[in-house]
Design a protein around this motif. Structure first.
Motif, short mmCIF file in Angstrom:
data_model
loop_
_atom_site.label_atom_id
_atom_site.label_comp_id
_atom_site.label_asym_id
_atom_site.label_seq_id
_atom_site.Cartn_x
_atom_site.Cartn_y
_atom_site.Cartn_z
N TYR A 1 -2.32 11.09 8.03
CA TYR A 1 -3.47 11.45 7.31
C TYR A 1 -3.57 11.06 5.82
O TYR A 1 -4.60 10.36 5.29
CB TYR A 1 -3.59 12.73 7.49
CG TYR A 1 -4.75 13.50 6.52
CD1 TYR A 1 -6.42 13.31 7.19
CD2 TYR A 1 -4.77 14.24 5.46
CE1 TYR A 1 -7.27 13.89 6.68
CE2 TYR A 1 -6.02 14.59 4.78
CZ TYR A 1 -7.06 14.28 5.30
OH TYR A 1 -8.17 14.81 4.65
N GLN A 2 -2.54 11.20 5.18
CA GLN A 2 -2.32 11.02 3.65
C GLN A 2 -2.38 9.38 3.60
O GLN A 2 -3.00 8.75 2.69
CB GLN A 2 -0.85 11.47 3.22
CG GLN A 2 -1.25 12.94 2.76
CD GLN A 2 -0.02 13.15 1.78
OE1 GLN A 2 1.29 12.99 2.33
NE2 GLN A 2 -0.25 13.57 0.65
N ALA A 3 -1.81 8.47 4.35
CA ALA A 3 -1.75 7.15 4.51
C ALA A 3 -3.39 6.84 4.57
O ALA A 3 -3.80 5.84 3.87
CB ALA A 3 -0.85 6.77 5.46
N ALA A 4 -4.07 7.11 5.63
CA ALA A 4 -5.38 6.92 6.15
C ALA A 4 -6.24 7.26 4.90
O ALA A 4 -7.13 6.40 4.41
CB ALA A 4 -5.79 7.44 7.03
N ARG A 5 -6.10 8.19 3.85
CA ARG A 5 -7.04 8.74 2.71
C ARG A 5 -6.68 7.30 1.86
O ARG A 5 -7.45 7.49 0.89
CB ARG A 5 -6.61 9.69 2.45
CG ARG A 5 -7.02 11.13 3.28
CD ARG A 5 -6.84 12.49 2.78
NE ARG A 5 -7.71 12.69 1.29
CZ ARG A 5 -7.26 13.26 0.37
NH1 ARG A 5 -6.21 14.15 0.49
NH2 ARG A 5 -8.06 13.27 -0.62
N LEU A 6 -5.57 6.73 1.55
CA LEU A 6 -5.12 5.90 0.72
C LEU A 6 -5.97 4.53 1.18
O LEU A 6 -5.89 3.78 0.11
CB LEU A 6 -3.61 5.77 0.61
CG LEU A 6 -2.87 6.80 -0.06
CD1 LEU A 6 -1.41 6.49 0.23
CD2 LEU A 6 -3.27 7.25 -1.45
N ARG A 7 -6.17 4.53 2.15
CA ARG A 7 -6.83 3.02 2.74
C ARG A 7 -6.07 1.87 2.03
O ARG A 7 -6.56 0.91 1.75
CB ARG A 7 -8.29 3.13 2.06
CG ARG A 7 -9.30 3.85 2.71
CD ARG A 7 -10.56 3.99 2.10
NE ARG A 7 -11.57 4.98 2.70
CZ ARG A 7 -12.23 5.60 2.37
NH1 ARG A 7 -12.19 5.51 1.01
NH2 ARG A 7 -12.81 6.63 3.01
N GLY A 8 -4.86 1.98 2.53
CA GLY A 8 -3.92 0.98 2.08
C GLY A 8 -2.63 0.90 2.73
O GLY A 8 -2.34 1.80 3.51
N ASP A 9 -1.56 0.16 2.22
CA ASP A 9 -0.48 0.42 2.95
C ASP A 9 0.72 0.81 2.01
O ASP A 9 1.75 0.71 2.36
CB ASP A 9 0.15 -0.92 3.66
CG ASP A 9 0.67 -2.05 2.59
OD1 ASP A 9 0.14 -1.90 1.52
OD2 ASP A 9 0.88 -2.93 2.81
N ALA A 10 0.22 1.79 0.91
CA ALA A 10 1.28 2.04 -0.26
C ALA A 10 2.06 3.22 0.52
O ALA A 10 3.53 2.94 -0.13
CB ALA A 10 0.57 2.81 -1.18
N MET A 11 1.91 3.94 1.56
CA MET A 11 2.83 4.75 1.91
C MET A 11 3.60 4.35 3.24
O MET A 11 4.57 5.08 3.85
CB MET A 11 2.40 6.14 2.44
CG MET A 11 1.72 7.06 1.19
SD MET A 11 1.09 8.62 1.96
CE MET A 11 2.40 9.39 2.47
#
Length: 139
Positions: free
Chosen positions: A88-98
């Motif tokens: 969920y957190q990764a989806a909120r970032l809308r990128g591959d940072a996590m």
């Protein structure tokens, strides 16, 4: 794992299973912390997840038995629920940072069976947070 060729996911297995892998844990957490800082993952985003791990750790400490005892099923369940939380957190970032963090932590969570494994998992994530902060400050 793109950008983190300094280790592979099998290293995570050793970090969780072996006290003797402390040097490996430092090397891998440093590589992950550096990569997460490079990808501009914020301290807040990382600490949000770490806060949940600390809450799980607090519950674990209240129930803890011997280091080689199997992990309490309630703690194991809470660890499993970290996986959708990370997604969920990764989806909120809308990128591959996590992404590197998710891959490493999911692998680690899947390897936790005993109290000693959980202790090494917490140490590993704490080291990732520390190195992330170090490399973020240097940017």
């Amino acid at each position: 794992m793109a950008g983190t060729a300094e280790f592979n996911l099998r290293d995570i297995d050793r970090i969780i299973a072996e006290d003797e892998a402390a040097e490996l844990m430092v090397r891998v957490s440093q590589a992950l912390g550096r990569e997460l800082a490079r990808r501009n993952l914020t301290t807040h985003q990382l600490r949000n997840l770490f806060g949940e791990i600390r809450r799980i750790e607090k519950e674990w400490q209240q129930q803890q038995q011997g280091p080689e005892e199997r992990l309490d099923p309630r703690i194991w369940r809470r660890l499993q629920l970290l996986k959708p939380r990370m997604a969920y957190q990764a989806a909120r970032l809308r990128g591959d940072a996590m992404q590197p963090l998710i891959e490493a932590l999911e692998r680690a969570i899947d390897r936790i069976e005993r109290n000693s494994d959980f202790r090494r998992f917490v140490d590993f994530f704490e080291a990732i947070v520390a190195y992330h902060r170090f490399y973020q400050e240097r940017r």
